[in-house]
Design a protein around this motif. Structure first.
Motif, PDB file in Angstrom:
ATOM      1  N   ARG A 186       0.815  -1.213   0.000  1.00 32.45           N
ATOM      2  CA  ARG A 186       0.000   0.000   0.000  1.00 32.45           C
ATOM      3  C   ARG A 186       0.848   1.262   0.000  1.00 32.45           C
ATOM      4  O   ARG A 186       0.577   2.225  -0.714  1.00 32.45           O
ATOM      5  CB  ARG A 186      -0.921  -0.013   1.227  1.00 32.45           C
ATOM      6  CG  ARG A 186      -1.953   1.087   1.279  1.00 32.45           C
ATOM      7  CD  ARG A 186      -2.708   1.035   2.596  1.00 32.45           C
ATOM      8  NE  ARG A 186      -1.815   1.094   3.724  1.00 32.45           N
ATOM      9  CZ  ARG A 186      -1.283   2.208   4.217  1.00 32.45           C
ATOM     10  NH1 ARG A 186      -1.613   3.369   3.687  1.00 32.45           N
ATOM     11  NH2 ARG A 186      -0.462   2.179   5.239  1.00 32.45           N
ATOM     12  N   THR A 187       1.922   1.226   0.807  1.00 40.16           N
ATOM     13  CA  THR A 187       2.731   2.434   0.957  1.00 40.16           C
ATOM     14  C   THR A 187       3.342   2.840  -0.384  1.00 40.16           C
ATOM     15  O   THR A 187       3.309   4.020  -0.763  1.00 40.16           O
ATOM     16  CB  THR A 187       3.849   2.187   1.982  1.00 40.16           C
ATOM     17  OG1 THR A 187       3.266   1.616   3.148  1.00 40.16           O
ATOM     18  CG2 THR A 187       4.546   3.463   2.355  1.00 40.16           C
ATOM     19  N   LEU A 236       0.575   3.992  -2.914  1.00 43.35           N
ATOM     20  CA  LEU A 236       0.010   5.327  -2.660  1.00 43.35           C
ATOM     21  C   LEU A 236       1.071   6.419  -2.679  1.00 43.35           C
ATOM     22  O   LEU A 236       0.769   7.568  -2.339  1.00 43.35           O
ATOM     23  CB  LEU A 236      -0.718   5.343  -1.306  1.00 43.35           C
ATOM     24  CG  LEU A 236      -1.924   4.412  -1.155  1.00 43.35           C
ATOM     25  CD1 LEU A 236      -2.658   4.692   0.151  1.00 43.35           C
ATOM     26  CD2 LEU A 236      -2.886   4.556  -2.330  1.00 43.35           C
ATOM     27  N   PHE A 260      -4.599   5.950   6.160  1.00 47.18           N
ATOM     28  CA  PHE A 260      -4.510   4.881   5.152  1.00 47.18           C
ATOM     29  C   PHE A 260      -4.716   5.395   3.736  1.00 47.18           C
ATOM     30  O   PHE A 260      -4.560   4.645   2.789  1.00 47.18           O
ATOM     31  CB  PHE A 260      -5.507   3.773   5.485  1.00 47.18           C
ATOM     32  CG  PHE A 260      -4.990   2.866   6.550  1.00 47.18           C
ATOM     33  CD1 PHE A 260      -4.030   1.910   6.262  1.00 47.18           C
ATOM     34  CD2 PHE A 260      -5.427   2.995   7.855  1.00 47.18           C
ATOM     35  CE1 PHE A 260      -3.525   1.091   7.260  1.00 47.18           C
ATOM     36  CE2 PHE A 260      -4.927   2.176   8.852  1.00 47.18           C
ATOM     37  CZ  PHE A 260      -3.965   1.223   8.556  1.00 47.18           C
ATOM     38  N   PRO A 317       0.620   7.606   1.849  1.00 48.46           N
ATOM     39  CA  PRO A 317       1.675   6.576   1.779  1.00 48.46           C
ATOM     40  C   PRO A 317       2.417   6.429   3.100  1.00 48.46           C
ATOM     41  O   PRO A 317       3.628   6.631   3.183  1.00 48.46           O
ATOM     42  CB  PRO A 317       2.587   7.091   0.671  1.00 48.46           C
ATOM     43  CG  PRO A 317       2.401   8.566   0.663  1.00 48.46           C
ATOM     44  CD  PRO A 317       0.989   8.821   1.079  1.00 48.46           C
ATOM     45  N   VAL A 318       1.672   6.118   4.150  1.00 52.93           N
ATOM     46  CA  VAL A 318       2.258   5.951   5.483  1.00 52.93           C
ATOM     47  C   VAL A 318       2.210   4.458   5.814  1.00 52.93           C
ATOM     48  O   VAL A 318       1.129   3.862   5.773  1.00 52.93           O
ATOM     49  CB  VAL A 318       1.457   6.735   6.544  1.00 52.93           C
ATOM     50  CG1 VAL A 318       2.123   6.628   7.905  1.00 52.93           C
ATOM     51  CG2 VAL A 318       1.313   8.184   6.131  1.00 52.93           C
ATOM     52  N   PRO A 319       3.354   3.851   6.112  1.00 53.73           N
ATOM     53  CA  PRO A 319       3.333   2.415   6.439  1.00 53.73           C
ATOM     54  C   PRO A 319       2.454   2.135   7.658  1.00 53.73           C
ATOM     55  O   PRO A 319       2.357   2.961   8.572  1.00 53.73           O
ATOM     56  CB  PRO A 319       4.804   2.082   6.743  1.00 53.73           C
ATOM     57  CG  PRO A 319       5.591   3.196   6.156  1.00 53.73           C
ATOM     58  CD  PRO A 319       4.717   4.407   6.171  1.00 53.73           C
ATOM     59  N   ALA A 320       1.847   0.960   7.643  1.00 53.74           N
ATOM     60  CA  ALA A 320       0.980   0.573   8.766  1.00 53.74           C
ATOM     61  C   ALA A 320       1.762   0.589  10.080  1.00 53.74           C
ATOM     62  O   ALA A 320       1.231   0.971  11.125  1.00 53.74           O
ATOM     63  CB  ALA A 320       0.404  -0.818   8.523  1.00 53.74           C
ATOM     64  N   ILE A 347       1.826   4.054  11.442  1.00 53.52           N
ATOM     65  CA  ILE A 347       0.526   4.446  12.010  1.00 53.52           C
ATOM     66  C   ILE A 347       0.381   3.818  13.398  1.00 53.52           C
ATOM     67  O   ILE A 347       0.035   4.485  14.373  1.00 53.52           O
ATOM     68  CB  ILE A 347      -0.624   3.983  11.084  1.00 53.52           C
ATOM     69  CG1 ILE A 347      -0.481   4.627   9.703  1.00 53.52           C
ATOM     70  CG2 ILE A 347      -1.978   4.321  11.705  1.00 53.52           C
ATOM     71  CD1 ILE A 347      -1.439   4.066   8.670  1.00 53.52           C
ATOM     72  N   ALA A 360      -2.237  -3.240  10.734  1.00 59.11           N
ATOM     73  CA  ALA A 360      -1.614  -3.629   9.466  1.00 59.11           C
ATOM     74  C   ALA A 360      -2.561  -4.431   8.591  1.00 59.11           C
ATOM     75  O   ALA A 360      -2.545  -4.277   7.372  1.00 59.11           O
ATOM     76  CB  ALA A 360      -0.360  -4.448   9.756  1.00 59.11           C
TER      77      ALA A 360
END
Lengths: 315, 661
Positions: A82-83, A86, B84, B87-90, B93, B221
């Motif tokens: 996803r990262t 996006l 979400f 483009p921030v990794p889980a 977060i 995640a």
């Protein structure tokens, strides 16, 4: 045609959805969705409430895992990575979801730390342009202000792909106009590929160059706006020797008629495969008189398609 | 990292009022101590009490409030999508939100304590500080888990509930099983056991925290913006770890408490009077003094019963009847009311004694427990009360208060004619008057206590009594300020029959033998004196020079003693070697039993057991290596079969029992 269209046929599709299947429990919401959005295009996804638009957008953004199929943005599977997917994407969500206690300036600074390529200058300029208060907490802004602020946030990251999920929901006419004008303004050479879902079909007509329609969990339509307008037509004609009303519409044999209505003066039908050749054959029929063809607006096309869905639902 | 810090900062900033409230509340104790007069309480105590009270309330309220909203409300109100959609990794977060939340809860609690702490009114206790730092964090994570579960209203709530029940059951069983086993043989106060429980509790706490962290990470995640999926992911992560740990705890504690006689390292051996059945308490190799196991074994046949939990090694906890038909022991369950004290009685002639075991509640832990010759009656001393009950029914057939102080009773036993006899120590009116040991009989028919005799020990400060076979004779060893005297007395009247030895220093060790004989070991000279009770020629045997002999030994076959010895370098407390010598009383010949004098030399298992055990019985032939190996000598004392393996797989056959003439 939308101004500044930079539609390009070459290169990989920024958005590629293949075989998408979404289920909630036993209910299938989306099935076998294949949708590719070309670079630089503005693609509108239409559908009635509950047709699965938001589910599709969530899958596209890697927020929801599809039951089957893949969603790729700029070549990257958005669920698996996803990262990365996006990295050059900006989103305006259906419900403005910014942290409620932050004001516009704080949100700008916050977004700058979360998004690569953030343009502080562009964000400040848009705040001025939209006349948004910079020191008011997000939760205290009006619905229209929130939507515009979300758009400002989205565009200030200089995205390659802009995804708008019903951004005009609940906005008044002025706010809607400002919003769509701003989207239009962002387009042009080097501008983002836009994927938009909305019920604001009139506004769409001015900016979308491709349209897709979801009905019954499947894609009923996915093609160029121009092509849609060409093949969806309303036909009206009179009948010289009125016969049994039940037989009215038989003349449309070569057409794919979405609706046929028998009026006092004759027949009104919406067809999805209009060609001049077929129309000529209709004209040549001896009992058909005063046959005319009428272009349809996007709204009328959608209603005709949605009407089909309603019939299917009723059946 | 930039995103983590940004999200954490946002979490802290959005909840800064909680921290400010904590700071403001922290001033309240100072104000209270300045403004209000508190009779009997110093201002420092007021500050400390009020501050801890406020911190305690905050430590509960803030984590619950913050934890329940950190993900739960963002998910249910769909605000989590803000992160979400970027483009921030889980991980960023999750780390940002959890890290920020933890900072808030701890900062709020610490801020409330800070003013009182600065004023010097708080205990600077490490454990209190640790509790303040860990408890809110744990509550925060638990609140998140509960909040996510409740808000999702998904069917996984049923999974949570079921997994919670299974986990509770497994952990309770593992805990109970371990406590019962570790408490056996009075082991609960053992520092290693305490350390074990501290480590177990610490591990369980760490697993809980880890599972909560893992659950909340998976929730972020994998669940992302979907509340139901977030709940499912949290449950899978959390219960995955917790159930794995619970199963591990269950399996490992089963392994910990599971032992066979053969696998044991034996360190306590107590025989019944007939020597056919023996209590053996030991541990699995590598767990010495840690997890005790007790078996009641019949060495000759190999039959054995495991006694759970392990029984205390002293005489108040277990007994075997003279005939070897019945056994009783005290069972302690520290997890039940009144410690679950029970007397368990079994019939050893039954094919499955444990299935027919009878249990009777006890009012206190007995300091002495004896059985009548046929095992039908049991006598217990609890504090200063002595009760006699039927071992088959638990019915109390007699009870009386001992005229002696609790620790002054030397012996209690049933005589052949069913009388309960007591030997109890009394002190003269003058300290210099010495000690007397009174002999009292409790008649079960008349339920009366009758004085039968007295053993006088003039000038004595300490006395030891050794009973002879049939209780007809008793040897008194009395020690005064600088001298000792050993004398033979009548076992009923206590009258002195003759003096056996006098001297300075430690009195000799004494043991009765078959043929109405008595052995005295003069430890200094290593001389064994064999004395006929009824008079006659005394026999003297000098044991090997250069070795110290500990006791007169055990009569492992009629007319032959096994005497344990130890060899030390001068000035060194560490033995250089230990071993056993077989002494043939008829010829006076000595024969070394055991290896070449190494540390693993075998010693008689009953070397320190003072009561007479039937000569030549299996119990007298048990030999024990230093590392807990237990072997049974053949009746001719020239062969051996292994009973317990001992530590490190020590092979008693090879290392300890090579026969050397």
């Amino acid at each position: 045609m939308k101004p500044g269209s930079n539609h390009q046929e070459r290169g990989p599709n920024p958005i590629a959805i293949d075989g998408l299947l979404v289920r909630y429990g036993r209910r299938t919401v989306l099935s076998g969705i294949d949708l590719h959005v070309q670079k630089g295009s503005v693609t509108a996804l239409l559908g009635r409430n509950g047709s699965g638009k938001t589910s599709l957008v969530r899958c596209l953004l890697g927020q929801q895992k599809p039951e089957a199929g893949t969603c790729r943005i700029l070549g990257t599977d958005s669920w698996k990575d996803r990262t990365k997917a996006l990295g050059r994407v900006a989103v305006v969500p259906e419900e403005p979801d910014a942290p409620p206690e932050m004001n516009a300036l704080q949100l700008g600074r916050f977004s700058g730390r979360l998004c690569p390529g953030w343009d502080h200058g562009a964000f400040a300029a848009r705040l001025r342009q939209f006349q948004l208060p910079s020191n008011t907490a997000f939760q205290k802004l009006s619905r229209g202000q929130k939507a515009l602020l979300m758009l400002a946030l989205a565009l200030s990251s200089r995205p390659s792909v802009l995804i708008l999920d019903d951004p005009s929901l609940g906005l008044d006419a002025v706010a809607r106009q400002v919003l769509f004008e701003e989207v239009l303004g962002s387009l042009g050479e080097g501008g983002p590929t836009v994927f938009i879902t909305t019920h604001d079909l009139d506004a769409l007509e001015t900016i979308a160059d491709r349209v897709a329609v979801l009905t019954g969990g499947k894609l009923a339509l996915s093609e160029e706006m121009e092509s849609v307008k060409n093949r969806f037509r309303k036909l009206t004609y009179g009948l010289e020797r009125p016969e049994d009303p039940a037989d009215a519409g038989q003349e449309l044999d070569g057409f794919d008629a979405l609706s046929v209505k028998v009026r006092g003066w004759g027949v009104e039908a919406v067809v999805s495969n209009f060609t001049e050749e077929r129309f000529s054959r209709l004209l040549a029929l001896p009992h058909v008189v005063d046959a005319e063809t009428h272009a349809l607006s996007l709204r009328q096309v959608f209603i005709a398609l949605a009407g089909e869905e309603r019939k299917e639902d009723q059946q | 990292m930039k995103a983590v810090l940004a999200i954490a900062a946002r979490e802290v900033s959005s909840r800064r009022f909680v921290v400010l409230a904590g700071s403001a509340l922290g001033i309240v104790p100072l104000v209270l101590s300045w403004l209000t007069p508190w009779p009997g309480i110093t201002p420092a105590e007021v500050r400390a009490g009020a501050s801890l009270l406020i911190a305690g309330v905050l430590a509960l309220a803030v984590p619950v409030m913050t934890g329940s909203s950190v993900f739960g409300s963002d998910l249910s109100e769909r605000r989590i999508g803000f992160y979400f959609a970027r483009p921030v990794p889980a991980f960023s977060i999750w780390a940002g939100k959890v890290g920020g939340g933890l900072v808030v809860v701890h900062a709020a609690v610490l801020a409330s304590l800070l003013p009182a702490w600065l004023a010097g009114s708080l205990f600077r206790d490490f454990w209190m500080l640790l509790a303040i730092l860990t408890a809110p964090g744990l509550l925060f994570l638990i609140a998140n888990a509960v909040s996510t579960s409740v808000r999702s209203r998904s069917p996984w709530i049923a999974v949570d509930f079921t997994a919670g029940l299974i986990t509770s059951g497994l952990l309770w069983l593992a805990f109970r099983r371990t406590v019962l086993q570790l408490s056996g043989a009075g082991n609960l106060g053992n520092t290693r056991v305490t350390t074990f429980f501290q480590i177990a509790a610490g591990t369980a706490f760490a697993v809980l925290v880890l599972a909560l962290l893992a659950g909340s990470y998976l929730q972020t995640a994998s669940g992302r913006v979907d509340l139901a999926r977030a709940h499912r992911s949290h449950s899978i992560g959390f219960w995955g770890l917790v159930l794995t740990f619970s199963l591990f705890a269950d399996v490992s504690t089963r392994w910990l408490v599971n032992a066979s006689v053969d696998s044991l390292a034996a360190y306590w051996v107590r025989p019944g009077p007939s020597g056919t059945w023996v209590w053996v308490t030991g541990s699995l190799p590598g767990l010495r003094s840690f997890v005790p196991h007790t078996f009641l074994i019949e060495p000759e046949s190999g039959r054995n019963l495991e006694i759970r939990p392990a029984v205390f090694p002293w005489s108040g906890a277990s007994a075997i009847s003279v005939g070897g038909d019945r056994a009783v022991w005290v069972k302690v369950d520290p997890l039940t009311k009144s410690r679950g004290l029970e007397l368990v009685a079994v019939d050893l002639t039954s094919p499955d004694p444990l299935s027919g075991a009878r249990r009777f509640p006890l009012s206190g832990f007995p300091t002495r427990l004896v059985l009548s010759r046929d095992g039908a009656l049991a006598a217990l001393q609890v504090d200063e009360t002595i009760q006699v009950l039927e071992s088959a029914s638990g019915k109390i057939v007699g009870s009386f208060r001992s005229p002696f102080q609790k620790r002054s009773i030397h012996h209690i036993f049933f005589t052949d004619d069913g009388v309960l006899r007591l030997f109890g120590e009394t002190q003269g009116h003058e300290p210099s008057a010495g000690l007397d040991v009174e002999i009292l009989d409790f008649d079960l028919r008349s339920r009366s206590l009758v004085k039968r005799g007295v053993v006088h020990a003039p000038d004595a400060r300490e006395v030891w009594l050794t009973l002879g076979p049939g209780e007809t004779h008793v040897v008194l060893r009395a020690r005064g300020l600088d001298r000792y005297e050993v004398s033979l007395h009548d076992g009923v009247t206590g009258s002195s029959l003759r003096s056996l030895a006098r001297g300075e220093g430690r009195p000799p060790a004494v043991r009765f033998f078959s043929g109405d004989r008595l052995a005295l070991l003069e430890r200094g000279s290593g001389t064994l004196r064999i004395l006929p009770l009824l008079g006659g020629t005394e026999q003297r045997i000098t044991l090997r020079e250069g070795r110290s002999f500990l006791t007169p030994g055990v009569e492992a076959r009629p007319g032959a003693l096994l005497c344990p010895w130890v060899k030390r370098r001068e000035g060194s407390p560490v033995p250089e070697g230990v071993g056993t010598v077989e002494v043939d009383l008829a010829t006076g010949n000595l024969r070394d039993l055991g290896g070449p004098g190494g540390l693993e030399g075998a010693l008689p298992a009953l070397q320190f057991h003072s009561d007479m055990v039937a000569p030549g019985s299996p119990a007298t032939r048990l030999i024990q290596s230093r590392l807990g190996g237990l072997g049974l000598l053949t009746p001719d004392l020239r062969g051996e079969k292994r009973v317990c393996r001992g530590e490190e797989g020590v092979d008693t056959q090879k290392s300890s029992l090579t026969m050397n003439d």
